[in-house]
Design a protein around this motif. Sequence first.
Motif, PDB file in Angstrom:
ATOM      1  N   GLU A 122       0.262   3.764   9.275  1.00  0.00           N
ATOM      2  CA  GLU A 122       0.997   2.547   8.940  1.00  0.00           C
ATOM      3  C   GLU A 122       0.287   1.310   9.479  1.00  0.00           C
ATOM      4  N   SER A 154      -5.125   6.209  -1.759  1.00  0.00           N
ATOM      5  CA  SER A 154      -4.136   5.198  -1.393  1.00  0.00           C
ATOM      6  C   SER A 154      -4.043   4.234  -2.562  1.00  0.00           C
ATOM      7  N   LYS A 161      -2.413   0.418   7.044  1.00  0.00           N
ATOM      8  CA  LYS A 161      -1.818  -0.195   5.851  1.00  0.00           C
ATOM      9  C   LYS A 161      -1.486  -1.658   6.105  1.00  0.00           C
ATOM     10  N   ILE A 183      -6.059   6.058   3.286  1.00  0.00           N
ATOM     11  CA  ILE A 183      -5.492   5.370   4.446  1.00  0.00           C
ATOM     12  C   ILE A 183      -4.463   6.287   5.099  1.00  0.00           C
ATOM     13  N   VAL A 212       0.857  -1.184   0.000  1.00  0.00           N
ATOM     14  CA  VAL A 212       0.000   0.000   0.000  1.00  0.00           C
ATOM     15  C   VAL A 212       0.891   1.230   0.000  1.00  0.00           C
ATOM     16  N   GLN A 213       0.674   2.118  -0.955  1.00  0.00           N
ATOM     17  CA  GLN A 213       1.419   3.358  -1.047  1.00  0.00           C
ATOM     18  C   GLN A 213       0.468   4.539  -0.952  1.00  0.00           C
ATOM     19  N   SER A 214       1.022   5.691  -0.640  1.00  0.00           N
ATOM     20  CA  SER A 214       0.215   6.904  -0.522  1.00  0.00           C
ATOM     21  C   SER A 214       0.327   7.738  -1.786  1.00  0.00           C
ATOM     22  N   LEU A 220      -3.046   0.598  -3.956  1.00  0.00           N
ATOM     23  CA  LEU A 220      -2.860  -0.792  -3.537  1.00  0.00           C
ATOM     24  C   LEU A 220      -2.345  -1.607  -4.714  1.00  0.00           C
TER      25      LEU A 220
END
Length: 440
Positions: free
Chosen positions: A303, A247, A306, A300, A238-240, A249
């Motif tokens: 952390e 977010s 995530k 999201i 998962v990145q921002s 995915l």
Amino acid sequence: MMQMDRRQCLDEYEKLLVRMNTPRVLTDNASCLNATRVMIDSARKDEILLEAVQVLTDLNLSIKKGYVSSDGRWNMDVFHVTDLDGNKLTDDNIINCIEQSLETIHNTRSKPIDGMTVLELTGTDRVGLLSEVFAVLSDLKCDVVESKVWTHNGRIASLIYLKDIDSGYQIEDSNKIDTIKGRLRNVLKGDNDIRTAKTSVSMAITHTERRLHQMMFADRDYARKSDLKMENSPLVSVQSCLDKGYSVLNIQSKDRPKLLFDVVCTLTDMKYVVFHATINTTEKGAHLEFFIKHMDGTPISSEAEKERVILCLSAAIERRASEGVRLELRKADKPGLLAEVMRIFRENALYIIRAEISTTMGTALNMFYVTDAIGNRVDSEVIDSVRQRIGMVNLRVKEPSHQKIEIQEQNTSLGGAVLVSLGSLLRRNLYNFGLIKSYS
């Protein structure tokens, strides 16, 4: 006269609402070499993506590639689908069924169950547990019409559709229902699972496989560890993308039927909304990328969240993993048949990791994925011994098919990078499907 005009305006307004809220579906068999393209244009509403994917997978279609784009209040979903053998669709009846089903999907969260009692079971899994469960049901004169069983991380979830053997109808006697629930709860809790073993009776149910995901999620199988090791575990990250409020995915996994359904089902039940997505499969595996938000429009934010998403999606993919030897039973049904088959499995130390049980026209049609007691492949001599006892013709070994056909087209390199802007994502999707001439 004014009253007549007003009524006509209202009628036209109602027609407009119907048109706006009815998905428009187009199937295309000409522009893609190895797949049938299904395009769905619809007003945005809760669970529309899950419902579309559910329709396709329930028709035993494999989604090889897909693009999902949401622009404001409107959705455009495009899927490249094949049959389970990797062939494009040529049967007009199937194509018509796809179009009619997708155009009439609506948000039905539950439906009445016609003439059957439905048991929901969760608890700690062990070798021989199903043998005990079905022996109890046989002893209590319950006819198992259908059942699905999933196991994961040492837990088990099962939906069992029952009728009374004597009457052939739904079990309505509250005392008998209480007896069934009590005895099965004792079986499930064994010696060490008094707290988490659960049995319940449902009079209405969602889509069966979605309900199994919900049961396992509620049982927190994702937070547990099992001694059995899974091969080819999925890679989930998962990145921002905070500048766009999303977010991102990414999932890389071994491809298999219903992979996309399992992912979208879990995201939906975790209250995430998919705004954009790309799905691509090759012989090497599947790559899925989703741009998601919470239902309140926020991404999201921590952390810990995530990590929870990663654990839950990994579990959802693993629950249906086809590890083990697949055995298919086809035999004339009779009272106690399932209990007898399960007892033979238990006596030969076969561990059932997944099962699909059904009865059609008086014939039992069952599928079991089995390993030995510690999760290793079962010795062929053991399988032969079990088949001899049940009937070599009745119980056959059906190895899972791993053949994957790659859909080759120009300009379909998806990659895993986060796209710079959502506008370019939508334009690229349109370009890839030949709907615009350029996305630059």
